[in-house]
Each structure stands twice: as C-alpha cells, then as structure tokens.
Design a protein around this motif. Structure first.
Motif, PDB file in Angstrom:
ATOM      1  N   UNK A 155       0.754  -1.245  -0.114  1.00  0.00           N
ATOM      2  CA  UNK A 155       0.096  -0.191  -0.031  1.00  0.00           C
ATOM      3  C   UNK A 155       0.693   1.340  -0.225  1.00  0.00           C
ATOM      4  N   UNK A 156       1.877   1.231   0.690  1.00  0.00           N
ATOM      5  CA  UNK A 156       2.780   2.577   0.820  1.00  0.00           C
ATOM      6  C   UNK A 156       3.408   2.635  -0.551  1.00  0.00           C
ATOM      7  N   UNK A 157       3.678   1.484  -1.148  1.00  0.00           N
ATOM      8  CA  UNK A 157       4.251   1.711  -2.609  1.00  0.00           C
ATOM      9  C   UNK A 157       3.451   2.133  -3.758  1.00  0.00           C
ATOM     10  N   UNK A 158       2.282   1.840  -3.486  1.00  0.00           N
ATOM     11  CA  UNK A 158       1.134   2.131  -4.493  1.00  0.00           C
ATOM     12  C   UNK A 158       0.730   3.622  -4.256  1.00  0.00           C
ATOM     13  N   UNK A 159       0.723   3.980  -2.897  1.00  0.00           N
ATOM     14  CA  UNK A 159       0.226   5.417  -2.500  1.00  0.00           C
ATOM     15  C   UNK A 159       1.431   6.339  -3.049  1.00  0.00           C
ATOM     16  N   UNK A 160       2.605   5.940  -2.729  1.00  0.00           N
ATOM     17  CA  UNK A 160       3.740   6.828  -3.207  1.00  0.00           C
ATOM     18  C   UNK A 160       3.625   6.803  -4.524  1.00  0.00           C
ATOM     19  N   UNK A 161       3.845   6.117  -5.348  1.00  0.00           N
ATOM     20  CA  UNK A 161       3.545   6.054  -6.877  1.00  0.00           C
ATOM     21  C   UNK A 161       2.492   7.091  -7.198  1.00  0.00           C
ATOM     22  N   UNK A 162       1.147   6.717  -7.008  1.00  0.00           N
ATOM     23  CA  UNK A 162       0.142   7.508  -7.307  1.00  0.00           C
ATOM     24  C   UNK A 162       0.322   8.971  -6.790  1.00  0.00           C
ATOM     25  N   UNK A 163       0.621   9.360  -5.471  1.00  0.00           N
ATOM     26  CA  UNK A 163       1.101  10.607  -5.282  1.00  0.00           C
ATOM     27  C   UNK A 163       1.992  11.223  -5.986  1.00  0.00           C
ATOM     28  N   UNK A 164       3.227  10.779  -6.248  1.00  0.00           N
ATOM     29  CA  UNK A 164       4.241  11.117  -7.131  1.00  0.00           C
ATOM     30  C   UNK A 164       3.622  11.554  -8.453  1.00  0.00           C
ATOM     31  N   UNK A 165       2.719  10.852  -9.019  1.00  0.00           N
ATOM     32  CA  UNK A 165       2.311  11.177 -10.467  1.00  0.00           C
ATOM     33  C   UNK A 165       1.285  12.174 -10.388  1.00  0.00           C
ATOM     34  N   UNK A 166       0.624  12.699  -9.193  1.00  0.00           N
ATOM     35  CA  UNK A 166      -0.315  13.668  -9.009  1.00  0.00           C
ATOM     36  C   UNK A 166       0.503  15.019  -8.809  1.00  0.00           C
ATOM     37  N   UNK A 167       1.385  14.776  -7.607  1.00  0.00           N
ATOM     38  CA  UNK A 167       2.088  16.035  -7.134  1.00  0.00           C
ATOM     39  C   UNK A 167       3.306  16.446  -7.907  1.00  0.00           C
ATOM     40  N   UNK A 168       4.071  15.482  -8.465  1.00  0.00           N
ATOM     41  CA  UNK A 168       5.102  16.224  -9.240  1.00  0.00           C
ATOM     42  C   UNK A 168       4.977  17.023 -10.196  1.00  0.00           C
TER      43      UNK A 168
END
Length: 294
Positions: free
Chosen positions: A43-56
């Motif tokens: 879950x941490x990996x999935x969240x970090x990836x999705x958050x990176x795609x939206x916030x970067x």
C-alpha cells in the motif's frame, strides 16, 4: 463483577466486550504480523507512486488534465468550474495537500471496488451469501468512522496505510450493496431467455447482467468515492497526509484561517469527484438508452 444500572435500579453483569476485542486484536496482530507488513509495504508503494504522479507535475498540467476529464464526461461548464475550483485550491496554498488526499481517495476507492464488486456479484448469485453479508454490511455502515482508526493504528501504526485501510473498511459497503441490487434488478425473463439460447452463467453475467446493472453499480461507485473522501479527512488523526492533516492541525491550534482553507479545498475536491463520477454513470450505454427512451 456486577455493575449496578443506576437508571433502572437493576443489576446487570458486566460484559467484558472491550477486553475480548482487545485480546483478539493483539492475537491477530501477533499472528499475522508478516502479512500485515507485506500489506503495508504494498500500500505504501502504491500510494507513493500515485501521489508522485499527481504531485510532481506542475500545477497547470495536472489541473488542465483533470479539467479536460471533466470537459469530456460532462461538458464545458463542469470543465470550467473544475479549473476555477483548482485555481482556488492552489490560491489558498492547499494544492499539494489536495493531491495527497486525491491519491488516498483514488487508491482506497480502487481497493474497495476490487473487493466490493465481486462480493456484490457473489451475493446477487447466492442468497446464502447475501444473508451472511447483510448484517455485516449493516454493522460496518453504522459503526462510527473514528472506531475504524483504532485497530488500524494498532496494526499499521501511523501514516497513510492505517488511514487507507480504515477508509476501505468504511467505504466498501455501498459498492457491495448496489452491485448486488443492480444485478438482482435485471429482468429475470431477459436472463432466462439468454440461457435458453445456450449462454453460460459467466456469459450471462458479462454480457447481460453487468451491462444492465451498470447504472446502479456506478451509483455505488459514486458513494464509495464520497465516503472515501470523508474518511480520508478523518484519517488525518492517525497521520494520513493531505487535507485531513491540515484540518486536524487547524483544530489543534484553533486556527480558523487554516481550517477554512483546508475545509474549502475538501469541498471543492468533493464536488469535482461527485460530478465526474455521476457524469461517468450517465455516459454508460444503458443509462443513455434509458434516457433516450424517456
């Protein structure tokens, strides 16, 4: 131990429910600790990836993409309103927090639907499963949102994962219920006619029941999204990032200005998610056919 019920004058034996639950949670935590560590890592990996795609990406890129989605599903009014709303969120300096929250909502919704829709299909096809699930879903829907956070913090500590797990548990019920309802509402004569022509049960499900039930299922998805957003905000109490953390901080510091800015951002994000998911339901072929028939 005997505890007096002072309001009635009678004596009721003390039921140690809290102790039983506490013991059960401790046992589950100790027994399945490797499993929980794996779930947390995924879950941490999935969240970090999705958050990176939206916030970067720059604000303008993400805002235009989300506004274009609104334009495609509904029209220029929703697209323009989306753009204005996101400009307001960025203007009150809550854009990064809004993207953190959006990432949590999208991931929680995805997990809830991956679990909930198959359960709803199973319940619609088996009355015994439906009878078992009904009281469980009633219990889950009436449980106060804060209660979900207690065992998840014990198991996963703090951060986005306990908030995510609690959000899935809180929001999954409408997905199960409305999937079952949609499939059960499909005309039985249509199903029997397809079977009379030799269609298998799996083909009837894929080509008859799910397409006809899609508007109801989409209504369930809309409810899952909105419940996820409301729970993600509450999950700020256990360290979940995003707008919920800002709301909690504003409460702890009695900061009216921060509370107003974070609260307005939550409202604008909720409006966007509600309008887009509702418009997607209206774009379903069955929904358009029913609208044309009227």
């Amino acid at each position: 131990m005997i505890r007096a019920a002072t309001d009635t004058g009678t004596f009721v034996p003390r039921i140690p429910l809290g102790e039983w639950v506490d013991t059960a949670v401790d046992w589950v935590t100790a027994t399945f600790d490797p499993l929980f560590d794996g779930v947390k890592a995924v879950f941490e990996t999935l969240y970090d990836g999705l958050d990176w795609a939206l916030a970067t990406p720059p604000f303008a890129v993400v805002a235009l993409v989300l506004a274009a989605l609104a334009l495609w599903v509904k029209g220029w009014k929703l697209g323009l309103g989306t753009l204005v709303g996101f400009v307001v969120i960025a203007g009150v300096d809550q854009w990064a927090n809004a993207m953190d929250t959006l990432a949590l909502v999208l991931l929680a919704t995805l997990v809830a639907l991956v679990l909930g829709i198959p359960l709803g299909i199973w319940a619609a096809r088996d009355d015994r499963v439906s009878r078992v699930l009904r009281p469980i879903l009633d219990f889950m829907q009436t449980m106060p949102a804060f209660v979900y956070l207690i065992p998840t913090v014990v198991i996963f500590l703090t951060g986005p994962v306990p908030g995510l797990v609690a959000t899935v548990a809180f929001a999954i019920a409408p997905g199960v219920r409305l999937t079952e309802l949609g499939i059960r509402q499909v005309d039985a004569e249509v199903v029997e006619a397809s079977r009379a022509f030799g269609a298998t049960d799996s083909r009837v499900l894929r080509q008859i029941q799910l397409p006809l039930a899609l508007p109801t299922i989409m209504a369930g998805i809309n409810q899952v999204i909105l419940l996820s957003l409301s729970m993600v905000v509450v999950a700020g109490l256990v360290g979940a990032p995003g707008l919920g953390a800002e709301v909690v901080a504003s409460f702890q510091r009695i900061d009216v200005a921060l509370g107003a800015e974070a609260g307005l951002s939550v409202v604008l994000l909720a409006i966007y998610l509600d309008r887009v998911s509702s418009a997607l339901a209206e774009r379903a072929p069955v929904a358009r056919a029913l609208a044309a028939a009227r």
